[in-house]
Design an enzyme around this catalytic site. Structure first.
Site, PDB file in Angstrom:
ATOM      1  N   ASP A   1      34.607  45.635  31.238  1.00  0.00           N
ATOM      2  CA  ASP A   1      35.843  46.036  30.984  1.00  0.00           C
ATOM      3  C   ASP A   1      35.931  46.925  30.153  1.00  0.00           C
ATOM      4  O   ASP A   1      35.262  47.003  29.164  1.00  0.00           O
ATOM      5  CB  ASP A   1      36.675  44.547  30.664  1.00  0.00           C
ATOM      6  CG  ASP A   1      37.688  44.776  30.368  1.00  0.00           C
ATOM      7  OD1 ASP A   1      38.487  44.217  31.554  1.00  0.00           O
ATOM      8  OD2 ASP A   1      38.330  45.061  29.318  1.00  0.00           O
ATOM      9  N   ILE A   2      36.941  47.957  30.130  1.00  0.00           N
ATOM     10  CA  ILE A   2      37.495  48.912  29.199  1.00  0.00           C
ATOM     11  C   ILE A   2      38.211  48.350  28.286  1.00  0.00           C
ATOM     12  O   ILE A   2      39.031  47.698  28.160  1.00  0.00           O
ATOM     13  CB  ILE A   2      38.268  49.992  29.956  1.00  0.00           C
ATOM     14  CG1 ILE A   2      37.420  50.606  31.234  1.00  0.00           C
ATOM     15  CG2 ILE A   2      38.574  51.185  29.072  1.00  0.00           C
ATOM     16  CD1 ILE A   2      38.201  51.450  31.859  1.00  0.00           C
TER      17      ILE A   2
ATOM     18  N   GLU B   1      41.211  47.251  34.834  1.00  0.00           N
ATOM     19  CA  GLU B   1      40.226  48.014  33.991  1.00  0.00           C
ATOM     20  C   GLU B   1      39.083  47.293  34.005  1.00  0.00           C
ATOM     21  O   GLU B   1      38.022  47.514  33.366  1.00  0.00           O
ATOM     22  CB  GLU B   1      40.719  48.044  32.692  1.00  0.00           C
ATOM     23  CG  GLU B   1      40.720  47.086  31.699  1.00  0.00           C
ATOM     24  CD  GLU B   1      42.089  46.227  31.744  1.00  0.00           C
ATOM     25  OE1 GLU B   1      42.434  45.627  30.881  1.00  0.00           O
ATOM     26  OE2 GLU B   1      42.820  46.574  32.871  1.00  0.00           O
TER      27      GLU B   1
END
Length: 416
Positions: A296-297, A339
Site C-alpha cells: 500500500d502507498i 492505492e
C-alpha cells in the site's frame, strides 16, 4: 424442424462445380454445332472437288456430247456406263458417287442396307429444281438417297452447247459423319468430366484448409463469448494473406481489448481484483506454492489532497510499473483497490523477500514529476507464503493482516 444448415464445403464445391458443369455443357453443345458446321464445310469442299474431278475426267478423256441410249450412257460414241471409277473413289475416300441422266441414277455406288443398288431411282425434286433447271451446283446436309440421309453435292452434267443433260453426285452418309463427330465429342466430354473432377478435388483440398481455419476462428470466438480471454489464436491464421487472415487479426485484437477491459485495470495496466482472484484460484488448483505480497502507498490521500487527483493517478501509474517490473515473469500483480496492490511471486519466501526488498528501495528512489513538482512516496508491504491446497482467500487475508501491522508500526517497512 428447421432445415439443416448447409456446410461451407458443400457451398464451395457447388459454387465451383455448377459453373464448370454448365460451362462444359454449353461448350459441348456450342462446340458440337460449330464442329458440325466446319466439318460439313470441309466435306462440302471435298465433295465439290470430287464431282469436279469426275466431270473433268469424263470431259478430258472422251470428246462428244452425252447421250443415253438403250440403257447405256454414252459420251460421243463411247459407252461410259462403267462404275469402276466410282467404286475406286469410294474405296479411296469413302465417298459415294452417282451419275444421273436427267433426274435418274444410271451409275451409282449408293446401296441400301440389303446391298441393293439405287440405280434407276430418281433425285429429289429440290435437286432437280436447282441443278437441272438452272445448271447451278447444289449442296445439302440432308439429302435423301434411296431412304438414306447423305451430306451431298450435285453438279450439272452439260453438253458442249451448255445444255444440262444430267448430274454428278458425291456424298457421305450422315451416320458416318455423326459417328466421327460423336467420337470427338466423347473425347471432349471425357475431358470435361476430368476437368469437373479436378475442380471438385482442388476445391475440396482448398476448402479443407479454409474450413480448418474457419473452425479455429469459430472456436476462438466461442471461447471469448464464454468469457475465456486467455485463449490464443493459431499464428498460421494470422499469417494468411486473405480475408480469413484479416478476420483472425481482428478477432485477436478484439480478444486483447476485451481482456484489457475485463481483466486489466484501466489506469495502471495491472490485473484488476477479479482477475487476480481467478489467477490465484488457478494456482491453488495446480497446488502451486507462491508468495503473496499485499502493499500500500503510504499517505496517498495526502498526495491527492496536496497535488490533486491527476497527480495521484500519475503516482499510481509509475508505482504500478515498478511493481510489474519486480514481479516479472515469475508471477503477476493486480490493483486490489485504490492505492493498494497485490503482488504474487511464484517463488519461495526467501527469493520473494529479496525481490520485495529491491522493490521497496526502488519505490523510495522513485521521483514522480508532476506539474514541475517532484513527488516521492514510500510503501508498506505484508508478505506471506502459501501452503499446498490452502485457499487463496486465507493467504490474501494473512498478507493483509501483516500489511496493517506494518501500517500501524510506522509504514515504509516489510512485515513477514
Amino acid at each position: 424442424m428447421g432445415k439443416a444448415r448447409r456446410g461451407i464445403r458443400h457451398s464451395l464445391i457447388l459454387m465451383v462445380t455448377l459453373p464448370t458443369v454448365i460451362l462444359s455443357i454449353f461448350v459441348l453443345l456450342f462446340g458440337a454445332m460449330m464442329f458440325y458446321h466446319f466439318y460439313c464445310q470441309s466435306i462440302r469442299d471435298e465433295l465439290a472437288a470430287t464431282t469436279n474431278m469426275m466431270v473433268e475426267c469424263m470431259d478430258l478423256t472422251v470428246r462428244g456430247d452425252y447421250k443415253y441410249k438403250d440403257g447405256r450412257l454414252l459420251k460421243g460414241d463411247l459407252n461410259i456406263t462403267d462404275s469402276t471409277m466410282l467404286y475406286r473413289v469410294r474405296e479411296k475416300s469413302h465417298i459415294d458417287t452417282t451419275i444421273f441422266w436427267g433426274d435418274t441414277r444410271v451409275i451409282t455406288t449408293v446401296e441400301d442396307e440389303d446391298g441393293i443398288s439405287a440405280a434407276g431411282t430418281k433425285a429429289e425434286q429440290t435437286v432437280d429444281d436447282v441443278v437441272l433447271a438452272t445448271g447451278q451446283d447444289y449442296f445439302s446436309d440432308k439429302v435423301g438417297v434411296n431412304g438414306t440421309k447423305y451430306i451431298g453435292y450435285y453438279k450439272a452434267l452439260k453438253n458442249d452447247d451448255n445444255s444440262v443433260v444430267g448430274m454428278v453426285f458425291a456424298g457421305k452418309r450422315r451416320s458416318t459423319v455423326y459417328h466421327k463427330i460423336l467420337r470427338i465429342l466423347a473425347w471432349f466430354l471425357g475431358f470435361s468430366v476430368v476437368a469437373v473432377f479436378v475442380a471438385v478435388l482442388c476445391t475440396r483440398r482448398y476448402s479443407a484448409g479454409v474450413l480448418t481455419d474457419i473452425n479455429s476462428i469459430n472456436h476462438f470466438l466461442q471461447t471469448i463469448s464464454e468469457g475465456t480471454l486467455g485463449e490464443t489464436l493459431d499464428e498460421r491464421i494470422r499469417k494468411r494473406k486473405d480475408e480469413l487472415g484479416d478476420i483472425g487479426i481482428y478477432a485477436d485484437k478484439m480478444r486483447s481489448n476485451l481482456q484489457k477491459l475485463v481483466e486489466m485495470d484501466a489506469l495502471t495496466s495491472l490485473y484488476n481484483r477479479r482477475s487476480g482472484n481467478h489467477m490465484m484460484a488457478a494456482l491453488v488448483e495446480q497446488k502451486a506454492v507462491y508468495t503473496a505480497v499485499m502493499c500500500d502507498i503510504d499517505f496517498f490521500k495526502r498526495i491527492n489532497d496536496t497535488f490533486g487527483h491527476a497527480a495521484g493517478d500519475q503516482v499510481l501509474i509509475e508505482v504500478s510499473a515498478a511493481i510489474r517490473n519486480s514481479v516479472g515473469e515469475e508471477g503477476f500483480a493486480s490493483r486490489w483497490g485504490g492505492e493498494e496492490f497485490l503482488a504474487i511471486y511464484c517463488l519461495d519466501l526467501t527469493e520473494a523477500r529479496e525481490r520485495v526488498e529491491a522493490l521497496q528501495q526502488s519505490i523510495r528512489d522513485l521521483v514522480v514529476n508532476y506539474g514541475g513538482t517532484d513527488i516521492q512516496v514510500t510503501m508498506t508491504f505484508g508478505v506471506t507464503e502459501s501452503t499446498p491446497a490452502e485457499s487463496y482467500e486465507k493467504v490474501v487475508k494473512r498478507a493483509d493482516e501483516k500489511l496493517y501491522v506494518g501500517k500501524n508500526g510506522g509504514r515504509d517497512q516489510i512485515v513477514i
